[in-house]
Design a protein around this motif. Structure first.
Motif, short mmCIF file in Angstrom:
data_model
loop_
_atom_site.label_atom_id
_atom_site.label_comp_id
_atom_site.label_asym_id
_atom_site.label_seq_id
_atom_site.Cartn_x
_atom_site.Cartn_y
_atom_site.Cartn_z
N GLY A 290 26.63 33.04 18.45
CA GLY A 290 25.76 31.93 18.80
C GLY A 290 25.16 31.23 17.60
O GLY A 290 24.11 30.59 17.71
N VAL A 291 25.82 31.31 16.44
CA VAL A 291 25.30 30.72 15.21
C VAL A 291 26.14 29.51 14.83
O VAL A 291 27.37 29.60 14.73
CB VAL A 291 25.31 31.75 14.06
N VAL A 292 25.47 28.38 14.62
CA VAL A 292 26.14 27.17 14.13
C VAL A 292 26.18 27.26 12.61
O VAL A 292 25.18 27.06 11.93
CB VAL A 292 25.40 25.91 14.58
N ASN A 293 27.35 27.57 12.05
CA ASN A 293 27.47 27.82 10.62
C ASN A 293 28.07 26.61 9.91
O ASN A 293 29.29 26.49 9.75
CB ASN A 293 28.33 29.06 10.38
N LEU A 294 27.21 25.70 9.46
CA LEU A 294 27.68 24.53 8.73
C LEU A 294 28.20 24.90 7.35
O LEU A 294 28.90 24.09 6.72
CB LEU A 294 26.55 23.50 8.59
N ALA A 295 27.86 26.08 6.86
CA ALA A 295 28.30 26.51 5.53
C ALA A 295 29.65 27.19 5.56
O ALA A 295 30.09 27.74 4.55
CB ALA A 295 27.26 27.46 4.92
N HIS A 296 30.34 27.14 6.70
CA HIS A 296 31.63 27.84 6.81
C HIS A 296 32.64 27.30 5.81
O HIS A 296 33.44 28.05 5.25
CB HIS A 296 32.17 27.70 8.23
N GLY A 297 32.62 25.99 5.57
CA GLY A 297 33.55 25.41 4.61
C GLY A 297 33.32 25.88 3.19
O GLY A 297 34.24 25.86 2.36
N SER A 298 32.09 26.33 2.89
CA SER A 298 31.80 26.82 1.54
C SER A 298 32.58 28.09 1.23
O SER A 298 32.90 28.36 0.06
CB SER A 298 30.30 27.10 1.40
N PHE A 299 32.92 28.88 2.25
CA PHE A 299 33.70 30.08 2.02
C PHE A 299 35.17 29.74 1.79
O PHE A 299 35.89 30.49 1.12
CB PHE A 299 33.54 31.04 3.20
N TYR A 300 35.62 28.63 2.35
CA TYR A 300 36.95 28.10 2.02
C TYR A 300 36.99 27.73 0.54
O TYR A 300 37.95 28.07 -0.18
CB TYR A 300 37.22 26.89 2.90
N MET A 301 35.93 27.05 0.07
CA MET A 301 35.84 26.69 -1.34
C MET A 301 35.74 27.94 -2.21
O MET A 301 36.38 28.03 -3.27
CB MET A 301 34.61 25.81 -1.57
N LEU A 302 34.95 28.92 -1.77
CA LEU A 302 34.82 30.16 -2.52
C LEU A 302 36.16 30.85 -2.69
O LEU A 302 36.50 31.33 -3.78
CB LEU A 302 33.84 31.10 -1.80
N GLY A 303 36.96 30.89 -1.62
CA GLY A 303 38.28 31.50 -1.70
C GLY A 303 39.17 30.80 -2.71
O GLY A 303 39.88 31.45 -3.49
N ALA A 304 39.13 29.47 -2.73
CA ALA A 304 39.96 28.71 -3.67
C ALA A 304 39.56 28.98 -5.11
O ALA A 304 40.41 29.21 -5.99
CB ALA A 304 39.85 27.22 -3.36
N TYR A 305 38.25 28.99 -5.39
CA TYR A 305 37.80 29.24 -6.76
C TYR A 305 38.07 30.68 -7.18
O TYR A 305 38.40 30.94 -8.34
CB TYR A 305 36.30 28.92 -6.88
N LEU A 306 37.93 31.62 -6.26
CA LEU A 306 38.24 33.01 -6.59
C LEU A 306 39.72 33.17 -6.90
O LEU A 306 40.10 33.90 -7.84
CB LEU A 306 37.83 33.93 -5.44
N ALA A 307 40.59 32.50 -6.12
CA ALA A 307 42.03 32.59 -6.37
C ALA A 307 42.36 32.03 -7.75
O ALA A 307 43.15 32.62 -8.50
CB ALA A 307 42.80 31.82 -5.30
#
Length: 287
Positions: A35-52
Protein backbone atom coordinates in the motif's frame (compact mmCIF):
# COMPACT_ATOMS: atom_id res chain seq x y z
CA UNK A 1 7.98 -1.04 -43.84
CA UNK A 2 9.39 -4.34 -45.08
CA UNK A 3 9.40 -7.54 -43.05
CA UNK A 4 12.99 -7.21 -41.79
CA UNK A 5 12.42 -3.69 -40.45
CA UNK A 6 9.13 -4.84 -38.94
CA UNK A 7 10.95 -7.72 -37.22
CA UNK A 8 13.63 -5.39 -35.84
CA UNK A 9 11.03 -2.98 -34.44
CA UNK A 10 9.04 -5.89 -33.01
CA UNK A 11 12.12 -7.23 -31.21
CA UNK A 12 12.92 -3.73 -29.95
CA UNK A 13 9.39 -3.27 -28.63
CA UNK A 14 9.43 -6.64 -26.85
CA UNK A 15 12.82 -5.87 -25.31
CA UNK A 16 11.64 -2.44 -24.15
CA UNK A 17 8.38 -3.85 -22.85
CA UNK A 18 10.11 -6.58 -20.86
CA UNK A 19 12.49 -4.03 -19.36
CA UNK A 20 9.50 -1.89 -18.35
CA UNK A 21 7.94 -4.99 -16.80
CA UNK A 22 11.00 -5.49 -14.59
CA UNK A 23 10.45 -2.03 -13.17
CA UNK A 24 6.65 -2.08 -13.12
CA UNK A 25 6.45 -5.51 -11.46
CA UNK A 26 8.33 -4.27 -8.42
CA UNK A 27 6.32 -1.06 -8.35
CA UNK A 28 2.97 -2.83 -8.56
CA UNK A 29 3.98 -5.39 -5.93
CA UNK A 30 5.07 -2.71 -3.48
CA UNK A 31 1.91 -0.68 -4.01
CA UNK A 32 -0.52 -3.59 -4.27
CA UNK A 33 0.77 -5.52 -1.25
CA UNK A 34 2.28 -2.86 0.99
CA UNK A 35 0.00 0.00 0.00
CA UNK A 36 2.98 2.34 -0.47
CA UNK A 37 3.19 4.81 -3.36
CA UNK A 38 6.93 4.70 -4.08
CA UNK A 39 7.87 7.62 -6.33
CA UNK A 40 11.54 6.84 -5.65
CA UNK A 41 11.32 3.47 -7.40
CA UNK A 42 13.10 4.85 -10.47
CA UNK A 43 16.06 5.85 -8.29
CA UNK A 44 16.84 2.17 -7.74
CA UNK A 45 16.92 1.71 -11.52
CA UNK A 46 19.50 4.51 -11.59
CA UNK A 47 21.35 2.94 -8.66
CA UNK A 48 21.60 -0.36 -10.52
CA UNK A 49 23.02 1.34 -13.62
CA UNK A 50 25.67 3.25 -11.66
CA UNK A 51 26.62 0.16 -9.67
CA UNK A 52 27.01 -1.85 -12.89
CA UNK A 53 29.26 0.85 -14.37
CA UNK A 54 31.47 1.27 -11.29
CA UNK A 55 31.65 -2.41 -10.27
CA UNK A 56 32.36 -3.61 -13.82
CA UNK A 57 35.40 -1.33 -13.89
CA UNK A 58 36.61 -2.51 -10.47
CA UNK A 59 35.85 -6.22 -10.78
CA UNK A 60 36.60 -6.56 -14.49
CA UNK A 61 33.48 -8.63 -15.08
CA UNK A 62 29.99 -7.51 -16.05
CA UNK A 63 28.50 -10.72 -14.63
CA UNK A 64 30.16 -10.20 -11.24
CA UNK A 65 29.04 -6.56 -11.33
CA UNK A 66 25.41 -7.65 -11.72
CA UNK A 67 25.66 -10.20 -8.89
CA UNK A 68 27.40 -7.88 -6.44
CA UNK A 69 25.34 -4.87 -7.50
CA UNK A 70 22.07 -6.72 -6.99
CA UNK A 71 23.15 -7.79 -3.49
CA UNK A 72 24.14 -4.23 -2.59
CA UNK A 73 20.88 -2.80 -3.99
CA UNK A 74 18.75 -5.29 -2.07
CA UNK A 75 20.68 -4.62 1.14
CA UNK A 76 20.23 -0.87 0.67
CA UNK A 77 16.53 -1.38 -0.06
CA UNK A 78 16.05 -3.44 3.09
CA UNK A 79 17.77 -0.72 5.11
CA UNK A 80 15.53 1.99 3.63
CA UNK A 81 12.44 -0.15 4.22
CA UNK A 82 13.33 -0.72 7.86
CA UNK A 83 14.33 2.86 8.64
CA UNK A 84 11.70 4.76 6.64
CA UNK A 85 9.01 2.87 4.76
CA UNK A 86 7.98 0.65 7.66
CA UNK A 87 6.71 3.72 9.52
CA UNK A 88 4.50 4.82 6.63
CA UNK A 89 2.47 1.68 5.88
CA UNK A 90 -0.57 2.97 7.76
CA UNK A 91 -0.11 6.63 6.86
CA UNK A 92 -2.00 8.53 4.17
CA UNK A 93 -0.82 8.20 0.60
CA UNK A 94 0.01 11.91 0.62
CA UNK A 95 2.58 11.30 3.37
CA UNK A 96 4.07 8.44 1.35
CA UNK A 97 4.23 10.61 -1.77
CA UNK A 98 6.00 13.39 0.12
CA UNK A 99 8.49 10.93 1.64
CA UNK A 100 9.35 9.18 -1.62
CA UNK A 101 9.43 12.43 -3.59
CA UNK A 102 11.96 13.77 -1.11
CA UNK A 103 13.98 10.57 -1.43
CA UNK A 104 14.40 11.23 -5.16
CA UNK A 105 16.34 14.41 -4.36
CA UNK A 106 18.30 12.68 -1.60
CA UNK A 107 19.32 9.84 -3.93
CA UNK A 108 20.24 12.27 -6.71
CA UNK A 109 22.46 14.24 -4.35
CA UNK A 110 24.12 11.06 -3.06
CA UNK A 111 24.68 9.95 -6.65
CA UNK A 112 26.30 13.30 -7.44
CA UNK A 113 28.58 13.06 -4.39
CA UNK A 114 29.66 9.47 -5.07
CA UNK A 115 29.84 9.23 -8.87
CA UNK A 116 29.68 12.82 -10.11
CA UNK A 117 27.46 14.36 -12.77
CA UNK A 118 29.10 13.10 -15.95
CA UNK A 119 27.52 10.75 -18.48
CA UNK A 120 29.23 7.35 -18.54
CA UNK A 121 29.25 4.56 -21.07
CA UNK A 122 29.39 0.89 -20.16
CA UNK A 123 30.73 -1.34 -22.96
CA UNK A 124 28.79 -4.41 -23.96
CA UNK A 125 30.55 -7.61 -22.77
CA UNK A 126 32.68 -9.15 -25.52
CA UNK A 127 30.74 -12.41 -25.41
CA UNK A 128 27.54 -10.52 -26.28
CA UNK A 129 28.98 -7.86 -28.57
CA UNK A 130 28.16 -9.66 -31.82
CA UNK A 131 25.17 -9.03 -34.08
CA UNK A 132 22.92 -11.44 -35.96
CA UNK A 133 22.85 -10.56 -39.68
CA UNK A 134 19.33 -10.22 -41.09
CA UNK A 135 20.14 -8.77 -44.51
CA UNK A 136 23.27 -7.43 -46.19
CA UNK A 137 22.87 -4.10 -44.43
CA UNK A 138 20.80 -4.89 -41.34
CA UNK A 139 21.63 -6.89 -38.25
CA UNK A 140 20.33 -7.22 -34.69
CA UNK A 141 22.55 -6.98 -31.59
CA UNK A 142 22.93 -10.15 -29.55
CA UNK A 143 22.99 -8.10 -26.36
CA UNK A 144 19.41 -6.92 -26.89
CA UNK A 145 18.32 -10.55 -27.19
CA UNK A 146 20.25 -11.23 -23.99
CA UNK A 147 18.31 -8.43 -22.26
CA UNK A 148 15.00 -9.94 -23.37
CA UNK A 149 16.13 -13.39 -22.22
CA UNK A 150 17.11 -12.18 -18.75
CA UNK A 151 13.80 -10.38 -18.35
CA UNK A 152 11.85 -13.47 -19.46
CA UNK A 153 13.73 -15.71 -17.02
CA UNK A 154 13.09 -13.29 -14.15
CA UNK A 155 9.43 -12.94 -15.15
CA UNK A 156 9.03 -16.72 -15.08
CA UNK A 157 10.83 -16.89 -11.72
CA UNK A 158 8.55 -14.18 -10.32
CA UNK A 159 5.47 -16.06 -11.54
CA UNK A 160 6.63 -19.31 -9.96
CA UNK A 161 7.49 -17.53 -6.71
CA UNK A 162 4.12 -15.79 -6.42
CA UNK A 163 1.89 -18.65 -7.58
CA UNK A 164 3.70 -21.88 -6.69
CA UNK A 165 5.51 -21.38 -3.39
CA UNK A 166 4.52 -21.10 0.24
CA UNK A 167 6.07 -17.65 0.42
CA UNK A 168 4.02 -16.61 -2.59
CA UNK A 169 0.88 -17.86 -0.87
CA UNK A 170 1.67 -15.66 2.12
CA UNK A 171 2.35 -12.69 -0.15
CA UNK A 172 -1.01 -13.17 -1.91
CA UNK A 173 -2.79 -13.57 1.40
CA UNK A 174 -1.19 -10.42 2.76
CA UNK A 175 -2.28 -8.51 -0.33
CA UNK A 176 -5.87 -9.79 -0.03
CA UNK A 177 -6.37 -9.15 3.69
CA UNK A 178 -3.43 -7.89 5.73
CA UNK A 179 -5.12 -8.03 9.15
CA UNK A 180 -6.48 -11.56 8.75
CA UNK A 181 -3.14 -12.83 7.45
CA UNK A 182 -1.35 -11.36 10.46
CA UNK A 183 -3.92 -12.87 12.85
CA UNK A 184 -3.13 -16.32 11.38
CA UNK A 185 0.46 -16.01 12.56
CA UNK A 186 2.14 -14.75 9.40
CA UNK A 187 4.90 -12.22 10.05
CA UNK A 188 3.52 -9.49 7.82
CA UNK A 189 6.49 -7.20 8.50
CA UNK A 190 8.82 -9.88 7.16
CA UNK A 191 6.57 -10.32 4.11
CA UNK A 192 6.70 -6.58 3.48
CA UNK A 193 10.49 -6.61 3.72
CA UNK A 194 10.71 -9.50 1.24
CA UNK A 195 8.35 -7.80 -1.21
CA UNK A 196 10.22 -4.50 -0.97
CA UNK A 197 13.57 -6.24 -1.47
CA UNK A 198 12.14 -8.15 -4.44
CA UNK A 199 10.88 -4.94 -6.05
CA UNK A 200 14.18 -3.13 -5.49
CA UNK A 201 16.15 -6.10 -6.83
CA UNK A 202 14.10 -6.18 -10.05
CA UNK A 203 14.50 -2.42 -10.56
CA UNK A 204 18.25 -2.51 -9.98
CA UNK A 205 18.77 -5.48 -12.32
CA UNK A 206 16.79 -3.62 -14.98
CA UNK A 207 19.13 -0.66 -14.59
CA UNK A 208 22.20 -2.89 -14.76
CA UNK A 209 21.30 -4.72 -17.95
CA UNK A 210 20.06 -1.48 -19.58
CA UNK A 211 23.27 0.44 -18.80
CA UNK A 212 25.30 -0.73 -21.84
CA UNK A 213 22.44 0.29 -24.15
CA UNK A 214 21.18 3.53 -22.60
CA UNK A 215 24.41 4.80 -20.95
CA UNK A 216 24.59 5.91 -17.31
CA UNK A 217 23.59 9.50 -16.58
CA UNK A 218 22.05 11.68 -13.85
CA UNK A 219 18.28 11.60 -13.29
CA UNK A 220 17.87 8.55 -15.52
CA UNK A 221 15.42 6.98 -13.07
CA UNK A 222 12.89 9.80 -13.33
CA UNK A 223 12.49 9.28 -17.07
CA UNK A 224 11.37 5.67 -16.75
CA UNK A 225 9.27 6.21 -13.62
CA UNK A 226 6.37 7.88 -15.44
CA UNK A 227 6.21 5.07 -17.99
CA UNK A 228 6.23 2.53 -15.16
CA UNK A 229 3.22 4.18 -13.54
CA UNK A 230 1.47 4.08 -16.91
CA UNK A 231 2.14 0.33 -17.10
CA UNK A 232 0.87 -0.22 -13.55
CA UNK A 233 -2.32 1.75 -14.20
CA UNK A 234 -3.04 -0.05 -17.48
CA UNK A 235 -2.29 -3.51 -16.11
CA UNK A 236 -4.16 -3.04 -12.82
CA UNK A 237 -2.63 -2.09 -9.50
CA UNK A 238 -1.18 -5.12 -7.74
CA UNK A 239 -1.40 -7.46 -10.75
CA UNK A 240 1.91 -8.89 -11.95
CA UNK A 241 0.22 -10.53 -14.94
CA UNK A 242 -1.38 -7.21 -15.82
CA UNK A 243 1.99 -5.47 -15.53
CA UNK A 244 3.52 -7.92 -18.05
CA UNK A 245 0.76 -7.54 -20.62
CA UNK A 246 0.58 -3.77 -20.16
CA UNK A 247 4.36 -3.41 -20.46
CA UNK A 248 4.38 -5.32 -23.75
CA UNK A 249 1.49 -3.18 -25.04
CA UNK A 250 3.27 0.01 -24.06
CA UNK A 251 6.46 -1.25 -25.69
CA UNK A 252 4.64 -1.96 -28.96
CA UNK A 253 2.76 1.35 -29.01
CA UNK A 254 5.81 3.42 -28.09
CA UNK A 255 8.25 1.73 -30.49
CA UNK A 256 5.99 1.52 -33.53
CA UNK A 257 4.55 4.96 -32.76
CA UNK A 258 8.01 6.52 -33.08
CA UNK A 259 8.46 4.79 -36.45
CA UNK A 260 5.01 5.22 -37.99
CA UNK A 261 3.70 8.38 -36.29
CA UNK A 262 6.74 10.30 -35.03
CA UNK A 263 4.82 13.57 -34.66
CA UNK A 264 2.29 12.00 -32.27
CA UNK A 265 4.53 9.37 -30.66
CA UNK A 266 4.85 11.29 -27.40
CA UNK A 267 1.16 10.99 -26.61
CA UNK A 268 0.23 7.57 -28.02
CA UNK A 269 1.04 5.70 -24.79
CA UNK A 270 -1.17 8.07 -22.81
CA UNK A 271 -3.96 7.68 -25.35
CA UNK A 272 -3.69 3.93 -24.80
CA UNK A 273 -3.91 4.45 -21.03
CA UNK A 274 -6.95 6.72 -21.40
CA UNK A 275 -8.68 4.20 -23.68
CA UNK A 276 -8.10 1.34 -21.21
CA UNK A 277 -9.29 3.38 -18.22
CA UNK A 278 -12.37 4.51 -20.13
CA UNK A 279 -13.61 0.94 -20.47
CA UNK A 280 -11.86 -0.71 -17.48
CA UNK A 281 -11.21 1.88 -14.75
CA UNK A 282 -9.52 -0.75 -12.54
CA UNK A 283 -7.06 -1.71 -15.30
CA UNK A 284 -6.85 -4.82 -17.45
CA UNK A 285 -6.58 -7.20 -14.49
CA UNK A 286 -7.61 -6.92 -10.89
CA UNK A 287 -5.20 -7.87 -8.10
Amino acid sequence: MDFVNFLIQLLNSVQYGLLLFMLAAGLTLIFGIMGVVNLAHGSFYMLGAYLAWSLAAQLGSFTLAIIVGTALSVAFGLLIERLLFRHFYHRDHLDQVLLTFGLIYVFEELRSMIWGDDVHGLPVPELLAASIPLTENLSYPVYRLFMSGVCLVLALGLYLLISKTRLGMKIRAGAFNREMTESLGVNIKLIHSVVFALGIGLASIAGMIAAPVSSVYPNMGSQVLIMCFVVVVIGGIGSVRGALIAALLVGLVDTFGKVLLPQASGMLVYVLMAAVLLYKPEGLFKQ
